[in-house]
Write a protein that holds these residues in place. Sequence first.
Motif, PDB file in Angstrom:
ATOM      1  N   MET A   1       0.647  -1.643   0.273  1.00 31.97           N
ATOM      2  CA  MET A   1      -0.163  -0.113   0.089  1.00 31.97           C
ATOM      3  C   MET A   1       0.816   1.349   0.233  1.00 31.97           C
ATOM      4  N   ARG A   2       0.256   2.336  -0.586  1.00 40.26           N
ATOM      5  CA  ARG A   2       1.281   3.493  -0.302  1.00 40.26           C
ATOM      6  C   ARG A   2       0.685   4.582   0.084  1.00 40.26           C
ATOM      7  N   ASN A   3       1.593   5.909   0.578  1.00 38.33           N
ATOM      8  CA  ASN A   3       1.153   6.460   1.420  1.00 38.33           C
ATOM      9  C   ASN A   3       1.389   7.935   0.177  1.00 38.33           C
ATOM     10  N   VAL A   4       0.664   8.271  -0.006  1.00 38.06           N
ATOM     11  CA  VAL A   4       1.284   9.373  -0.784  1.00 38.06           C
ATOM     12  C   VAL A   4       0.507  10.885  -0.265  1.00 38.06           C
ATOM     13  N   ALA A   5       1.103  12.032  -0.449  1.00 41.71           N
ATOM     14  CA  ALA A   5       0.750  13.739   0.568  1.00 41.71           C
ATOM     15  C   ALA A   5       0.025  14.337  -0.908  1.00 41.71           C
ATOM     16  N   VAL A   6      -0.824  15.365  -0.347  1.00 44.67           N
ATOM     17  CA  VAL A   6      -1.729  16.020  -1.211  1.00 44.67           C
ATOM     18  C   VAL A   6      -2.170  17.658  -0.305  1.00 44.67           C
ATOM     19  N   VAL A   7      -0.748  17.928  -1.781  1.00 39.58           N
ATOM     20  CA  VAL A   7      -1.307  19.469  -1.353  1.00 39.58           C
ATOM     21  C   VAL A   7      -2.017  20.365  -2.029  1.00 39.58           C
ATOM     22  N   ALA A   8      -3.616  20.862  -2.550  1.00 42.17           N
ATOM     23  CA  ALA A   8      -4.522  21.557  -3.124  1.00 42.17           C
ATOM     24  C   ALA A   8      -3.900  22.376  -2.579  1.00 42.17           C
ATOM     25  N   VAL A   9      -3.351  23.727  -3.323  1.00 42.80           N
ATOM     26  CA  VAL A   9      -3.146  25.043  -3.074  1.00 42.80           C
ATOM     27  C   VAL A   9      -3.905  25.972  -4.537  1.00 42.80           C
ATOM     28  N   LYS A  10      -4.046  26.934  -4.413  1.00 40.27           N
ATOM     29  CA  LYS A  10      -4.697  28.234  -5.212  1.00 40.27           C
ATOM     30  C   LYS A  10      -3.688  29.125  -5.648  1.00 40.27           C
ATOM     31  N   GLU A  11      -4.202  29.023  -7.202  1.00 43.97           N
ATOM     32  CA  GLU A  11      -3.447  30.475  -6.912  1.00 43.97           C
ATOM     33  C   GLU A  11      -4.060  32.148  -5.980  1.00 43.97           C
ATOM     34  N   LYS A  12      -5.026  32.967  -5.814  1.00 44.88           N
ATOM     35  CA  LYS A  12      -6.051  33.389  -5.512  1.00 44.88           C
ATOM     36  C   LYS A  12      -6.664  33.255  -4.178  1.00 44.88           C
ATOM     37  N   SER A  13      -6.149  33.980  -3.107  1.00 46.92           N
ATOM     38  CA  SER A  13      -7.238  33.900  -1.693  1.00 46.92           C
ATOM     39  C   SER A  13      -7.972  35.181  -2.173  1.00 46.92           C
ATOM     40  N   GLU A  14      -9.400  35.109  -1.392  1.00 42.46           N
ATOM     41  CA  GLU A  14     -10.286  36.008  -1.794  1.00 42.46           C
ATOM     42  C   GLU A  14     -10.159  36.906  -0.024  1.00 42.46           C
ATOM     43  N   ARG A  15      -9.700  36.329   0.956  1.00 44.25           N
ATOM     44  CA  ARG A  15      -9.864  37.294   2.384  1.00 44.25           C
ATOM     45  C   ARG A  15      -8.514  37.743   2.176  1.00 44.25           C
ATOM     46  N   VAL A  16      -7.300  36.566   2.584  1.00 45.07           N
ATOM     47  CA  VAL A  16      -5.797  37.314   2.357  1.00 45.07           C
ATOM     48  C   VAL A  16      -4.821  37.054   0.842  1.00 45.07           C
ATOM     49  N   PRO A  17      -4.842  37.831   0.382  1.00 48.92           N
ATOM     50  CA  PRO A  17      -4.095  38.404  -0.565  1.00 48.92           C
ATOM     51  C   PRO A  17      -3.314  37.527  -1.162  1.00 48.92           C
ATOM     52  N   SER A  18      -2.487  36.159  -2.058  1.00 48.45           N
ATOM     53  CA  SER A  18      -1.217  35.186  -2.080  1.00 48.45           C
ATOM     54  C   SER A  18      -0.541  35.050  -0.846  1.00 48.45           C
ATOM     55  N   LYS A  19      -2.466  33.872   0.012  1.00 51.95           N
ATOM     56  CA  LYS A  19      -1.202  33.991   1.259  1.00 51.95           C
ATOM     57  C   LYS A  19      -0.332  33.446   1.181  1.00 51.95           C
ATOM     58  N   ASN A  20      -1.023  31.758  -0.161  1.00 50.85           N
ATOM     59  CA  ASN A  20       0.069  30.639   0.030  1.00 50.85           C
ATOM     60  C   ASN A  20       1.470  31.139  -0.515  1.00 50.85           C
ATOM     61  N   PHE A  21       1.775  31.728  -1.228  1.00 58.15           N
ATOM     62  CA  PHE A  21       3.156  32.410  -1.521  1.00 58.15           C
ATOM     63  C   PHE A  21       3.600  33.619  -1.112  1.00 58.15           C
TER      64      PHE A  21
END
Length: 128
Positions: A1-21
Amino acid sequence: MRNVAVVAVKEKSERVPSKNFKEFFQGLSLFEHKLDQLQSADCFDEIYVSSNSELAQNVCDRRGIRFIQRDDYFCNNIIPWSDVIHKVISSLPEKGDTQVAWCHTTSPLFNRYREAIRTLEANKDCDG
């Protein structure tokens, strides 16, 4: 069995601009910080990033992380979150028995991935 990680990240954030980047700590963004945590955990067979961001794709390319292009349609606050999760998980090139860790950039303090995987694997013997 495999273990994988997923990071779902979008370009824009509506409340905090560019919060992920934007810079978060020691010159790294939340996104880069999360990728560092996942790579250093050394417990995942694969790390995937699902995004509509060219910046995220460039970071993934430099780090050897699998990037999955996500349509802008699934990167807004209108689509139900359950639909986004289904879309992201369905886009993974994995078999049905793969264990997936959903890893949020907005949880920068959580870093116990190796322990979580070990606990999961130890408890899988108790499921029967």
